[in-house]
Write an enzyme that holds these catalytic residues in place. Structure first.
Site, PDB file in Angstrom:
ATOM      1  N   TYR A 280       0.858  -1.186   0.000  1.00  0.00           N
ATOM      2  CA  TYR A 280       0.000   0.000   0.000  1.00  0.00           C
ATOM      3  C   TYR A 280       0.889   1.229   0.000  1.00  0.00           C
ATOM      4  CZ  TYR A 280      -3.262   3.575   1.778  1.00  0.00           C
ATOM      5  OH  TYR A 280      -4.017   4.709   1.955  1.00  0.00           O
TER       6      TYR A 280
ATOM      7  N   ASP B  12       9.190   2.691  -0.189  1.00  0.00           N
ATOM      8  CA  ASP B  12       8.162   3.414   0.560  1.00  0.00           C
ATOM      9  C   ASP B  12       8.300   2.996   2.022  1.00  0.00           C
ATOM     10  OD1 ASP B  12       5.994   4.534   1.754  1.00  0.00           O
ATOM     11  OD2 ASP B  12       4.500   3.702   0.371  1.00  0.00           O
TER      12      ASP B  12
ATOM     13  N   LYS C 182       4.307   8.876   9.057  1.00  0.00           N
ATOM     14  CA  LYS C 182       4.049   8.259  10.363  1.00  0.00           C
ATOM     15  C   LYS C 182       5.063   8.688  11.446  1.00  0.00           C
ATOM     16  CE  LYS C 182       0.941   4.908   8.493  1.00  0.00           C
ATOM     17  NZ  LYS C 182       1.015   4.272   7.208  1.00  0.00           N
TER      18      LYS C 182
HETATM   19  C1  LIG Z   1       0.437   4.878   5.863  1.00  0.00           C
HETATM   20  C2  LIG Z   1       1.168   4.640   4.585  1.00  0.00           C
HETATM   21  C3  LIG Z   1       1.042   5.504   3.480  1.00  0.00           C
HETATM   22  C4  LIG Z   1       0.080   6.657   3.479  1.00  0.00           C
HETATM   23  O1  LIG Z   1       0.397   7.619   4.438  1.00  0.00           O
HETATM   24  P1  LIG Z   1      -0.752   8.676   4.887  1.00  0.00           P
HETATM   25  O2  LIG Z   1      -0.042   9.547   5.867  1.00  0.00           O
HETATM   26  O3  LIG Z   1      -1.856   7.865   5.459  1.00  0.00           O
HETATM   27  O4  LIG Z   1      -1.147   9.400   3.663  1.00  0.00           O
HETATM   28  C5  LIG Z   1       1.825   5.257   2.374  1.00  0.00           C
HETATM   29  N1  LIG Z   1       2.672   4.225   2.323  1.00  0.00           N
HETATM   30  C6  LIG Z   1       2.828   3.380   3.360  1.00  0.00           C
HETATM   31  C7  LIG Z   1       3.816   2.271   3.269  1.00  0.00           C
HETATM   32  C8  LIG Z   1       2.062   3.548   4.515  1.00  0.00           C
HETATM   33  O5  LIG Z   1       2.209   2.687   5.529  1.00  0.00           O
END
Ligand SMILES: *Cc1c(COP(=O)(O)O)cnc(C)c1O
Length: 443
Positions: free
Chosen positions: A150, A245, A273
């Site tokens: 994701y 990511d 995060k």
């Molecule tokens: C949480 C997450 C996102 C999205 O981040 P948001 O702050 O919710 O927009 C993208 N990539 C990864 C791997 C994530 O865990």
């Protein structure tokens, strides 16, 4: 299985009812609606340390930790003090500020894999900007992503594998045009031959490969280092960029995230995060050469009204200072390992089909006994067990993210006593969830 409420949930239920009139489905982010578990979502009133309390006065040991950012738990004094000091001086100026320099320096001094950073306001924004950078840098438009990873709600990443052997994606959300989805090639994690074949066929059109090096948004699909190394080598060979990511793994499994843990150098890293200490912060980083493609130096435009505002920077700075304390990550990992191992040992003893993949301070309750490395190895039918476990845990005062596809997080605020209590309660919840199965296996 009926879901008998032994805790009061009336106030949450009433507020949720009311919220339906304000927000689609009553929420501002879909998983919060509790659709895959039982009852109304809890309205949380406050959180301190490892616990939070809802509007009905129920107290929970929290393993959701706001979906990952709260690596130091709720309301940590060091973060709170720094934020309050900063708020007193004004919250945003739309100018450079000292705190963003300090956070930038702290990160770059302690992270071998990035030379320049740009702060944004969410993980999604970081990923969206990193893709634009990769496309601008290479002058190509296609990207490769993996099923089970994701990357936020970026149009070109809300894409799933097409049917048949075709790896061209099809959109997984209404509103994402098919011509956008077609530029995304979706491959299964770990399929080296298909990756090589795809790169060989399309390399002149491919800007980047994007991967969650520790996929943790669709279960916890821990990958072999050799697969990440293979991505690195193939990206070099075919002259495409590799994006890690690390929105969830960055500053979580180590200060240098998965890149540092596996010692694999990506070309661009995205953060979110943990980096914001509980405030909306994201970032992307790369070598100076690549980052110099970003405006105002380079041709790739990217901007933000509240980017790097001092309050968010203060929170991030305070959080990451704590992460840099000697032994911080080792301690987090060993405590998480202990907890996961105890739960797993109990499941094995009782013959319950459950194991607990974990890395750093991330864990996942996985059903079945085989290692799960790809999205298609998760049996959706098993989510019925998660629903029961989740319900039982709420009744006994433990809060997990409300979906069996979500991982849990241990924070530095979780004490030894908290973790022992969690093990006992999770084991008791398994007893309830697997009761029917246990009787069957005795027969
Ligand atoms: C949480 C997450 C996102 C999205 O981040 P948001 O702050 O919710 O927009 C993208 N990539 C990864 C791997 C994530 O865990």
């Amino acid at each position: 299985m009926k879901f008998e409420q032994r805790i009061p949930r009336e106030t949450s239920a009433r507020l949720f009812e009311e919220a339906q009139q304000y927000f689609p489905g009553g929420v501002n982010s879909p998983v919060r609606a509790f659709r895959s578990v039982s009852g109304p979502p809890l309205f949380i009133a406050e959180g301190h340390g490892s616990h939070m309390t809802d509007v009905d006065g129920n107290r929970f040991l929290d393993f959701c930790c706001s979906w990952g950012p709260l690596i130091h738990g709720h309301d940590h004094a060091h973060i709170r003090d720094k934020v309050i000091d900063t708020v007193r001086k004004g919250t945003s100026f739309g100018t450079p500020n000292l705190l963003s320099n300090q956070l930038g320096q702290l990160i770059l001094d302690n992270h071998r894999y990035v030379e320049r950073l740009r702060f944004v306001s969410s993980g999604t924004e970081a990923v969206m900007s990193a893709l634009r950078l990769a496309r601008g840098y290479t002058g190509r438009s296609k990207i490769i992503k993996f099923d089970g990873c994701y990357h936020g709600h970026v149009d070109s990443l809300l894409v799933k594998a097409g049917s048949g052997l075709a790896t061209f994606g099809t959109s997984s959300s209404a509103g994402v045009p098919e011509n956008v989805a077609r530029d995304t090639l979706v491959l299964p994690l770990g399929d080296r031959d298909l990756l090589e074949q795809t790169l060989t066929e399309f390399s002149s059109e491919i800007a980047c490969i994007i991967v969650e090096p520790i996929p943790a948004n669709n279960g916890l699909l821990i990958q072999d280092r050799s697969w990440l190394e293979c991505l690195r080598i193939k990206a070099w060979k075919h002259n495409v960029l590799l994006i890690f990511d690390e929105v969830i793994s960055g500053f979580r499994v180590g200060f240098e995230g998965a890149a540092g843990l596996y010692d694999v150098q990506p070309d661009i890293i995205t953060f979110g995060k943990v980096i914001g200490g509980g405030f909306p912060v994201g970032a992307y980083g790369a070598s100076k050469e690549i980052m110099d493609f970003i405006a105002p130096v380079g041709p790739v435009y990217q901007a933000g009204t509240l980017s790097a505002n001092p309050v968010a920077m203060a929170a991030g700075l305070a959080a990451l200072e704590l992460c840099l304390e000697p032994g911080f990550y080792e301690r987090q990992a060993s405590r998480t390992d202990q907890m996961a191992t105890q739960i797993e040992a109990y499941a094995r003893e009782q013959g319950y089909p459950l194991h607990v993949p974990h890395i750093g301070s991330i864990f996942w309750l996985a059903f079945g006994t085989e290692r799960i490395e790809r999205a298609d190895q998760i049996d959706p039918d098993n989510m019925k067990y998660f629903k029961m476990i989740h319900h039982e845990l709420l009744q006994t005062g433990v809060y997990l993210g409300p979906s069996g596809y979500e991982v849990g997080f241990v924070s530095s605020a979780h004490s030894e006593v908290d973790l022992q209590e969690a093990v006992a309660k999770i084991c008791a919840a398994m007893d309830v969830a697997f009761a029917a199965e246990a009787v069957l296996s005795v027969d």
